[in-house]
Design an enzyme around this catalytic site. Structure first.
Site, PDB file in Angstrom:
ATOM      1  N   ASP A 161       0.811  -1.220   0.000  1.00  0.00           N
ATOM      2  CA  ASP A 161       0.000   0.000   0.000  1.00  0.00           C
ATOM      3  C   ASP A 161       0.842   1.267   0.000  1.00  0.00           C
ATOM      4  O   ASP A 161       1.993   1.268   0.454  1.00  0.00           O
ATOM      5  CB  ASP A 161      -0.897   0.028   1.244  1.00  0.00           C
ATOM      6  CG  ASP A 161      -2.096  -0.888   1.106  1.00  0.00           C
ATOM      7  OD1 ASP A 161      -2.148  -1.642   0.115  1.00  0.00           O
ATOM      8  OD2 ASP A 161      -2.964  -0.866   1.997  1.00  0.00           O
ATOM      9  N   HIS A 181       3.646  -2.652   3.099  1.00  0.00           N
ATOM     10  CA  HIS A 181       3.749  -1.275   2.608  1.00  0.00           C
ATOM     11  C   HIS A 181       5.077  -1.077   1.888  1.00  0.00           C
ATOM     12  O   HIS A 181       6.111  -1.558   2.361  1.00  0.00           O
ATOM     13  CB  HIS A 181       3.630  -0.272   3.749  1.00  0.00           C
ATOM     14  CG  HIS A 181       2.316  -0.317   4.460  1.00  0.00           C
ATOM     15  ND1 HIS A 181       2.031  -1.258   5.420  1.00  0.00           N
ATOM     16  CD2 HIS A 181       1.192   0.456   4.335  1.00  0.00           C
ATOM     17  CE1 HIS A 181       0.802  -1.071   5.875  1.00  0.00           C
ATOM     18  NE2 HIS A 181       0.264  -0.035   5.236  1.00  0.00           N
TER      19      HIS A 181
END
Length: 723
Positions: free
Chosen positions: A89, A241
């Site tokens: 993300d 991430h």
């Protein structure tokens, strides 16, 4: 004037203003675009609190991490056993995304990158690499807001802008979506579920996660691996991430996690591969593709331009601070030197001088000018050169019938020609030049010629004062004259590189003028031109602070614009004409080594970059950090106020006019910026200027009359240019 000609002239005047303004607007637009892409504009960092879940279907709360609400469906999907979908993300990130991709490629694995539109717009080459290496991308909104707070219109905007960026970066469109601040399906509540339903109507498949590595907490490589490992051979969508901070633990964990899990029989596929569905990525062609490419181009341009502007801001700040520091330091040295009781330029100068007054349609002012000269404490011969006036200027002077005052008439040929004509008729070796709208104090001529006691001095600059300072424009010019021009002259005097003898009050040796060829009409700033020529011929040019002259300054914005346009353009011409001074050697080369670079930096480069201070001020006030930006601007204003107060003290001026200094910085400076920008455009495009007469009011009276309340200064010439 025919109507067509008047209309044409109005159009030229409007374009003269419009083009510089368009450039400033374009600069602001680039900054706005940058702020928009960097989530400084329209950003919303609110995060919803927990809410009830009674409106969320049980099959969603108890289902898998893939939610399909397209076409009215309410379906939940799981990833097959021993299939891991790695998801990343908040990227792409220029530091960490390439490292993540390197690890995936090294271990022949794929993943899904849920990208934001802001990061995609800034780093499009990374999104292209993600797709080219067989990975999938999904939409993670444009500016990463919690969509539970947003309207459907804002949600559509977040989706469409991100798709535009993805299209411009990789030439594809994606049907995968992950909402910001999401976790697992069982965390869906009454606030997020309606958003998920709406997202489905826009054609998106929503993917949350069922395995959170919690890498954002940086718990250590071993902990990240443990958190990311599915239990009992189940399939999983793992949340990681590749942006948002230091991700070195994520990269290290991946490099160990992939081979360990592959050895246990796990596959690392894209989401659609794991679900056995067709690819979520579809090529985009035609107009939509070019829209995306245009978007990426503009964003890249805004970033590049902003980087250049930031460099320009740093240069401007350095130049402004350097100029203030030099002015303060050197003006202190100048004042101490010339105000010593034992200071003298040389033997007192008592010989008569010739005062040249070039006049063109000065009927309203010329009588005051001449009478002020007749009150002089120094013996003078006055020559009024009437340059083809049509208002009876010459007749007014002749009717005064004063001793030692002569009128020389000529056809209109411009100020340089008028001055040369006066020089040819001068009876004395020292000549004083002044404008036809200016008045001298009784001591002005005497103070102005005393520096000629030093045989090395070839020219002297006097202290020009704005008399009509009671209006707002007049007060602003008064501050500019006292703070800028006169502090500058003190500084340049100490450095021995004075760039300009003001046309309103200056003195010369005729022998020095003859050696450099007299006044030239090569530029629109003949005063700057002749001063530079005298430096190059080896003469000293100095400043006489007590030689005060009261001059009439422009009283309207239009007149001020036209006057400063000529000044700035003429200065550029003079700098270009004397660019060879950079190569001059010996004592005369000092001006080229010191003066010309300083004039170019402080009078041309710094002013053209100075709007950046105000542009970034507005940007910082609106988009942050507001407090720091405001304090920085107050700091700059405080420095300017200190310099202005010191300059007023040196000139023994009342401080009351400094009340308008903050407003001058906000309004007056902007006008000067646009004027200088217009001059640059004229210079770069090879434009030409022609002369036009400034309208006079005759408000400046001779000493002994009412106290002068001057207005707009005609400056170094008594004509005004228009484009």
């Amino acid at each position: 004037m025919p109507k067509a000609a008047r209309g044409s002239r109005r159009r030229r005047l409007s374009m003269r203003f419009l083009l510089p303004m368009l450039l400033l607007v374009a600069m602001l637009a680039m900054l706005m675009l940058r702020g928009y892409v960097h989530s400084e504009i329209l950003a919303d960092h609110r995060i919803r609190p927990e809410a009830a879940t009674d409106k969320v279907p049980d099959k969603i709360l108890d289902g898998g991490p893939v939610i399909d609400t397209r076409g009215g469906r309410t379906t939940s999907l799981d990833v097959p056993d021993r299939d891991i979908v790695l998801t990343f993300d908040d990227g792409p990130d220029p530091t960490w995304t390439p490292k993540v991709l390197d690890v995936l490629k090294k271990h022949h694995a794929h993943g899904v990158f849920f990208v934001t539109g802001t990061m995609t717009s800034r780093y499009p080459e990374l999104v292209k690499r993600i797709v080219d290496e067989g990975n999938e991308v999904g939409v993670h909104t444009f500016s990463h807001p919690d969509l539970s707070f947003q309207s459907k219109k804002r949600i559509d905007w977040e989706l469409s802008q991100t798709q535009l960026a993805i299209t411009g970066a990789a030439g594809i469109r994606t049907s995968l979506f992950r909402p910001p601040y999401s976790s697992s399906a069982d965390a869906m509540d009454n606030l997020s579920w309606p958003v998920t339903e709406y997202i489905g109507t826009r054609g998106y498949l929503t993917a949350v996660n069922n395995t959170d590595s919690e890498d954002w907490q940086k718990p250590g490589v071993a902990k990240i691996i443990s958190n990311a490992t599915p239990r009992d051979g189940k399939g999983a969508i793992v949340l990681m991430h590749d942006s948002g901070g230091d991700r070195h633990q994520t990269v290290q964990a991946l490099d160990r996690f992939l081979p360990e899990m592959q050895a246990k029989g796990y596959r690392f596929d894209n989401l659609t591969e794991a679900l056995g569905a067709r690819s979520a990525l579809t090529p985009v062609t035609g107009v939509n593709l070019w829209k995306g490419k245009a978007w990426i181009f503009l964003v890249q341009a805004s970033d590049n331009i902003t980087d250049v502007l930031v460099v320009g801001l740093a240069i401007t700040g350095s130049l402004v601070i350097a100029r203030f520091a030099l002015m303060l330091l050197l003006s202190v040295l100048h004042a101490r030197r010339v105000r010593r009781k034992d200071f003298a330029w040389g033997p007192p100068v008592t010989e008569p001088v010739t005062v040249l007054v070039p006049a063109y349609n000065e009927a309203k002012c010329i009588e005051n000018t001449v009478r002020s000269l007749m009150a002089s404490e120094h013996p003078v011969e006055v020559i009024v050169v009437d340059d083809g006036s049509a208002d009876g200027t010459a007749r007014i002077v002749e009717a005064m019938d004063l001793p030692n005052v002569r009128v020389v008439r000529q056809h209109n040929a411009g100020k340089p020609a008028a001055l040369n004509r006066g020089l040819a008729n001068a009876s004395h070796d020292l000549v004083v030049m002044m404008d036809g709208d200016t008045v001298f104090e009784p001591a002005t001529v005497r103070e102005l010629v005393q520096p000629f006691g030093d045989p090395r001095v070839g020219a002297v600059a006097g202290n020009a004062k704005v008399g009509n300072r009671d209006s707002l424009i007049g007060a602003w010019q008064h501050i500019e004259y006292v703070m800028g021009f006169n502090l500058d002259r003190r500084m340049y005097d100490v450095l021995r590189c004075m760039p300009t003898i003001p046309g309103a009050v200056g003195a010369f040796r005729t022998s020095a003028l003859e050696r450099v060829g007299g006044m030239s009409d090569d530029t629109l700033a003949e005063d700057t031109d002749i001063t530079m020529a005298m430096h190059r011929d080896g003469w000293r040019v100095v400043y006489a602070e007590k030689a005060r002259a009261w001059t009439e300054a422009p009283e309207t914005v239009q007149q001020l614009w036209s006057q400063r346009y000529r000044w700035s353009y003429g200065t550029m011409q003079a700098i270009w004409k004397h660019r060879g001074a950079l190569l001059d050697r010996g004592p005369s080369g000092r001006f080229g080594r010191v003066g010309l670079p300083l004039v170019a930096l402080f009078m041309v480069v710094a002013p053209i970059l100075a709007p950046l201070i105000d542009v970034f001020l507005l940007y910082g006030l609106v988009f942050g950090p507001t407090e720091k930006t405001f304090l920085a601007w107050l700091g700059v204003l405080a420095i300017q106020a200190f310099c202005a107060a010191y300059a007023f003290r040196l000139d023994r001026e009342r401080m009351t006019h400094l009340v308008s200094l903050p407003l001058q910085q906000i309004l007056y400076r902007q006008l000067m910026y646009v004027v200088l920008l217009q001059s640059w455009i004229t210079a770069l495009t090879g434009g030409r200027l022609r002369w036009q007469k400034l309208r006079r009011t005759g408000v400046v009276e001779a000493p002994g009359g009412p106290v002068p309340t001057q207005r707009s200064r005609s400056g170094s010439d008594d004509r005004r240019p228009v484009a």
